[in-house]
Design an enzyme around this catalytic site. Structure first.
Site, PDB file in Angstrom:
ATOM      1  N   HIS A 192       0.152   7.494   1.779  1.00 29.92           N
ATOM      2  CA  HIS A 192      -0.439   8.576   1.591  1.00 29.92           C
ATOM      3  C   HIS A 192      -0.604   9.061   2.494  1.00 29.92           C
ATOM      4  CE1 HIS A 192      -4.882  10.345   2.072  1.00 29.92           C
ATOM      5  NE2 HIS A 192      -4.790  10.335   1.385  1.00 29.92           N
ATOM      6  N   HIS A 222      -0.744   9.295   5.857  1.00 30.14           N
ATOM      7  CA  HIS A 222       0.835   8.019   6.746  1.00 30.14           C
ATOM      8  C   HIS A 222       2.048   9.324   7.142  1.00 30.14           C
ATOM      9  CE1 HIS A 222      -0.384   5.412   2.872  1.00 30.14           C
ATOM     10  NE2 HIS A 222      -1.380   5.779   3.803  1.00 30.14           N
ATOM     11  N   LYS A 268       0.505  -1.032   0.201  1.00 28.26           N
ATOM     12  CA  LYS A 268       0.178   0.106   0.311  1.00 28.26           C
ATOM     13  C   LYS A 268       1.061   1.235  -0.171  1.00 28.26           C
ATOM     14  CE  LYS A 268      -4.333   0.747   0.054  1.00 28.26           C
ATOM     15  NZ  LYS A 268      -5.186   0.964   0.341  1.00 28.26           N
TER      16      LYS A 268
END
Length: 551
Positions: free
Chosen positions: A143, A146, A140
């Protein structure tokens, strides 16, 4: 610590009058925050803090009177030059030359340990703390969320349908994100959902093909995460995702069953009753109907395993506030299992970043943000008249840009959402990370210009101007600020302190020139600026910021 020496001296005199041990008074004596509008004393004793046995109504009526009566019993001495009272406080002004001499000597002597060697921390035993944060699951992409944490995802079925081995090797997280988008669209189909559940179950059953694909994702992901973490200046002692505990979660389920805590619902899921009255009014699901584990099951296994492995004193989980309920359940189940050490577990929650866009568009990944802030800083540096020639402009822009992001993120309560604004974050003046870096670089340049050797033997009589005294008073408060942040785990106290220090340094830099002053005055002022830069650098590093020396 300079502040410690003064607190001890004040506490010594107070103990005789109040008939209390000096050590009981130390934490009631605090450095007074610097005010630009008025001259303040250096320390104050709160009468309320030593009158805890009295009712608040009584205190409200005679707090000021008690402060005045106490002040009348105290005398000035070689350390304290003036005693006064405020609203419920007794205020102490330190001998000005002694203030300058003690603070500067202590800062330069302690170096990077200034503030942390304070007796405020002496009652805190040395402990082992495990901090779990930024928990990305396999495949993943980072983003913008994060910047504060990372999110979870598994793409086995998606990669089997849409994956490309070559793209996975050349740009792993980007390709896996593309796969994730595609499989998300397909997830409306019940058959796709079932395939995803089957893949996860195969993983837990150690199916060779599923496990091989997962390990490939994991290796590529960790390699990419490590690269991005490096840009953030973050290093982890251990990479052990929750998937590491899939097998151990079976042991946890067995323990729950043995203790009579695991119950089965009519749907076949496994639950733990968290209600006080055991009436099933509050349940936590720990196993799906198909027998696969959940996040909470693996978190239970992880907590127990980490205690067995590290024998920690404190464990801190750093995640967004939407997971508060998850951690309440986690801690409650551990307590029911008989693990009293759960009382030493803590969830530090944070809010969300809102309104951030890069020039590329709406979908925000952390690496895009890091690239964006570096690009914007390079533009700003190129157009600024004050910019110095730097050896590596890109690296400098990266460090300054990261400081801008960190200060913007840490200025308020961690649990608060905030609206991101590029222009505000990157201002070179005002309460920004760029301003901190600019101040540090400016003070470093001053040292370079006038000799880079630490100045020790100075005439402190030359540091009696208001600008110098304000800086010295603020340096006194550093240990209290560190102590406060250590207690509530909020970095905003350090951020506020450093921003104020930078503003005070800017005022002092204008009003207390080194160049053109007599040798004695120049040496004293240079020593003051060296001490300021040292504390500024220490605080920035605590926040994860690498101070730059030119910009």
């Amino acid at each position: 610590m300079a502040a410690c020496a003064f607190r001890r001296s004040i506490a010594g005199q107070l103990s005789k009058v109040l008939d209390l041990p000096p050590e009981n008074l130390i934490k009631s004596i605090s450095a007074v925050p610097v005010s630009r509008k008025r001259h303040d004393a250096d320390f104050q004793l709160s009468i309320a803090s030593i009158e805890e046995g009295r009712s608040s109504d009584c205190l409200a009526q005679d707090l000021q009177l008690r402060a005045q009566k106490l002040a009348e019993k105290l005398k000035c001495d070689a350390v304290v030059s003036e005693i006064s009272t405020g609203p419920g406080t007794v205020n102490f002004t330190i001998n000005r030359e002694l203030l300058a001499k003690t603070v500067l000597q202590q800062v330069l002597k302690d170096g990077t340990q200034y503030g942390t060697k304070s007796e405020l921390f002496s009652t805190m035993p040395k402990q082992k703390t495990v901090v779990e944060f930024s928990s990305p699951n396999i495949a993943k992409k980072f983003h913008i969320g994060h910047l504060r944490s990372t999110i979870i995802g598994l793409l086995g079925v998606g990669f089997q349908q849409f994956g490309d081995k070559e793209k996975l090797k050349s740009s792993p997280l980007q390709h896996l994100f593309e796969v994730y988008v595609q499989i998300n669209k397909a997830a409306a189909d019940e058959n796709t959902k079932k395939l995803a559940q089957d893949f996860f179950r195969k993983l837990e059953e150690h199916d060779e093909q599923a496990l091989s694909l997962w390990k490939e994702f994991r290796d590529f992901s960790i390699k990419e995460y490590t690269r991005i973490y490096k840009r953030l200046g973050v290093h982890f002692d251990e990479y052990s995702g929750e998937s590491f505990y899939q097998e151990k979660s079976r042991e946890v389920l067995k323990m729950l069953e043995d203790k009579g805590l695991l119950q089965k619902t009519t749907k076949g899921t496994g639950v733990v009753d968290l209600s006080e009255k055991k009436d099933l009014s509050s349940l936590s699901t720990v196993i799906r109907s198909d027998g696969t584990s959940l996040y909470i099951t693996r978190d239970l296994a992880a907590a127990i395993d980490r205690m067995n492995k590290y024998n920690w004193d404190t464990m801190i989980y750093v995640t967004d506030r939407n997971q508060s309920s998850h951690f309440q359940h986690l801690f409650r189940i551990l307590k029911l299992m008989g693990y009293d050490w759960v009382d030493r577990c803590q969830h530090v929650s944070f809010g969300l970043v809102q309104g951030m866009k890069t020039r590329k568009g709406e979908v925000i990944f952390l690496e895009d943000v890091l690239d964006e802030v570096r690009s914007r800083m390079l533009e700003n540096m190129a157009s600024a008249k004050t910019t110095k020639e730097v050896e590596d402009p890109v690296e400098t822009a990266e460090k300054v840009g990261l400081a801008a992001l960190i200060i913007q993120d840490f200025r308020g309560l961690l649990s608060s959402d905030y609206q991101f604004n590029w222009d505000r974050a990157l201002q070179s003046r005002g309460d920004t990370g760029v301003f901190l870096q600019y101040t540090h670089a400016r003070l470093h340049s001053l040292e370079q210009t006038h000799g880079n050797e630490p100045v020790t033997d100075v005439n402190v009589a030359c540091l009696q101007e208001p600008g110098a005294i304000s800086v010295l008073q603020h340096l006194l408060r550093y240990d209290e600020v560190l102590y406060r942040s250590s207690q509530d785990l909020q970095p905003k106290h350090i951020v506020s302190y450093l921003l104020t220090l930078s503003h005070l340094a800017a005022v002092a830099h204008r009003s207390l020139p080194v160049k053109g002053s007599t040798p004695a005055v120049a040496q004293a002022r240079l020593c003051l600026f060296q001490a300021t830069r040292s504390v500024l650098a220490n605080g920035m590093k605590l926040l994860g910021i690498t101070p730059v020396t030119r910009m």
